[in-house]
Motif scaffolding. Structure first.
Motif, PDB file in Angstrom:
ATOM      1  N   GLU A 178       6.024  34.192  58.921  1.00 20.05           N
ATOM      2  CA  GLU A 178       4.522  34.571  59.128  1.00 20.05           C
ATOM      3  C   GLU A 178       3.787  34.827  57.504  1.00 20.05           C
ATOM      4  O   GLU A 178       2.533  35.137  57.548  1.00 20.05           O
ATOM      5  N   ILE A 179       4.709  34.996  56.457  1.00 20.73           N
ATOM      6  CA  ILE A 179       4.423  35.631  55.510  1.00 20.73           C
ATOM      7  C   ILE A 179       4.267  34.556  54.294  1.00 20.73           C
ATOM      8  O   ILE A 179       5.455  34.046  54.188  1.00 20.73           O
ATOM      9  N   THR A 180       3.436  34.226  53.656  1.00 16.87           N
ATOM     10  CA  THR A 180       3.199  33.528  52.287  1.00 16.87           C
ATOM     11  C   THR A 180       3.359  34.248  51.209  1.00 16.87           C
ATOM     12  O   THR A 180       2.593  35.216  50.961  1.00 16.87           O
ATOM     13  N   ARG A 195      12.812  43.319  50.767  1.00 17.10           N
ATOM     14  CA  ARG A 195      11.835  44.213  51.173  1.00 17.10           C
ATOM     15  C   ARG A 195      10.675  43.563  52.052  1.00 17.10           C
ATOM     16  O   ARG A 195      10.459  44.180  52.954  1.00 17.10           O
ATOM     17  N   VAL A 196      10.402  42.328  52.049  1.00 14.91           N
ATOM     18  CA  VAL A 196       9.601  41.614  52.859  1.00 14.91           C
ATOM     19  C   VAL A 196      10.138  41.597  54.410  1.00 14.91           C
ATOM     20  O   VAL A 196       9.510  41.804  55.263  1.00 14.91           O
ATOM     21  N   GLU A 197      11.586  41.250  54.372  1.00 15.18           N
ATOM     22  CA  GLU A 197      12.098  40.959  55.570  1.00 15.18           C
ATOM     23  C   GLU A 197      12.400  42.275  56.260  1.00 15.18           C
ATOM     24  O   GLU A 197      11.966  42.419  57.517  1.00 15.18           O
ATOM     25  N   ASP A 198      12.548  43.496  55.616  1.00 18.04           N
ATOM     26  CA  ASP A 198      12.575  44.612  55.996  1.00 18.04           C
ATOM     27  C   ASP A 198      11.035  45.224  56.749  1.00 18.04           C
ATOM     28  O   ASP A 198      11.331  45.589  57.871  1.00 18.04           O
ATOM     29  N   ALA A 199      10.154  45.009  56.067  1.00 18.03           N
ATOM     30  CA  ALA A 199       8.869  45.288  56.335  1.00 18.03           C
ATOM     31  C   ALA A 199       8.416  44.218  57.815  1.00 18.03           C
ATOM     32  O   ALA A 199       8.053  45.075  58.754  1.00 18.03           O
ATOM     33  N   CYS A 200       8.861  43.155  57.673  1.00 20.34           N
ATOM     34  CA  CYS A 200       8.618  42.234  58.810  1.00 20.34           C
ATOM     35  C   CYS A 200       9.445  42.946  60.118  1.00 20.34           C
ATOM     36  O   CYS A 200       8.933  43.007  61.152  1.00 20.34           O
ATOM     37  N   ARG A 201      10.422  43.307  60.008  1.00 13.76           N
ATOM     38  CA  ARG A 201      11.241  43.795  61.010  1.00 13.76           C
ATOM     39  C   ARG A 201      10.757  45.061  61.390  1.00 13.76           C
ATOM     40  O   ARG A 201      10.690  45.421  62.976  1.00 13.76           O
TER      41      ARG A 201
END
Length: 234
Positions: A32-34, A18-24
């Motif tokens: 950039e995300i912790t 989910r984080v990677e999808d949102a970053c994309r």
């Protein structure tokens, strides 16, 4: 323990997706995300499993529970985030283990943190908790946006404190994207005066994509990693 490790590993993989999808979508990079694992009500054994899986940032809401877990896991290379409302009578304990306090929302608290940090010989990072409720206090704490510059200046000049940036929770019933957009504006104003204060702590299990779209650097994720809350067992 093996089953619990597999359960957490699967949840972590889904959160990472989910984080990677949102970053994309946001045109950002994952680095950039912790990701902060919020382990409130979960035992120290879960913290150890998270560490085995590569999660080194741990968030806690309550000092009594956090202090015990920090002591139990003192052998691990973890960064402890205190993210709950903090009373001044708990400051001494919190300063003993917390690397970053996310919930600084008044001058008196900043002064108490500074005194204890000096006494213990530690530098403590501080985030200003901003209320994003435009109508009335949400009950979750936080300083109004117009009062942030004064508190930021006080933290930045306080001995043994490091102004890290800002934190907020999206108000219930409001579009998180709109709320986090307001927080981003506050964060940019703070960073203009204090260039190193580049942390935006925003986004939880249900709204991490909206937070990432609006510049969040730190996500506070509990339920999506560890499941629904249960009674704390040490």
């Amino acid at each position: 323990m093996i089953a619990r490790r597999e359960e957490i590993a699967a949840s972590l993989a889904e959160v990472e997706r989910r984080v990677e999808d949102a970053c994309r979508v946001a045109g950002r990079v994952r680095s950039e995300i912790t990701l902060i694992a919020v382990t409130k009500t979960y035992p120290a054994s879960d913290v150890r499993l998270l560490a085995e899986l590569g999660v080194s940032d741990i968030g806690e809401n309550r000092d009594q529970e956090a202090a015990r877990k920090a002591a139990d896991c003192a052998d691990l290379p973890l960064t402890w985030h205190f993210i709950g409302q903090l009373q001044t009578n708990k400051v001494r304990s919190v300063v003993s283990y917390a690397d970053l306090v996310h919930s600084v929302d008044r001058l008196r608290l900043a002064e108490a943190l500074s005194r204890e940090a000096v006494r213990s010989g530690r530098e403590v990072g501080c985030l200003i908790q901003v209320t994003l409720d435009p109508a009335a206090p949400s009950g979750r704490g936080g300083v109004r946006p117009e009062d942030v510059p004064e508190l930021a200046g006080a933290i930045a000049s306080a001995e043994c404190l490091r102004l890290g940036g800002v934190m907020a929770v999206a108000p219930l019933g409001e579009d998180p994207g709109e709320a986090f957009a307001r927080l981003r504006g506050v964060a940019e104003a703070v960073q203009k005066e204090h260039p190193s204060a580049n942390v935006i702590s925003a986004g939880m299990s249900g709204d991490l994509a909206q937070a990432i779209a609006n510049g969040a650097t730190h996500l506070r994720v509990g339920t999506a990693l560890l499941g629904r809350r249960k009674l704390f067992v040490r």
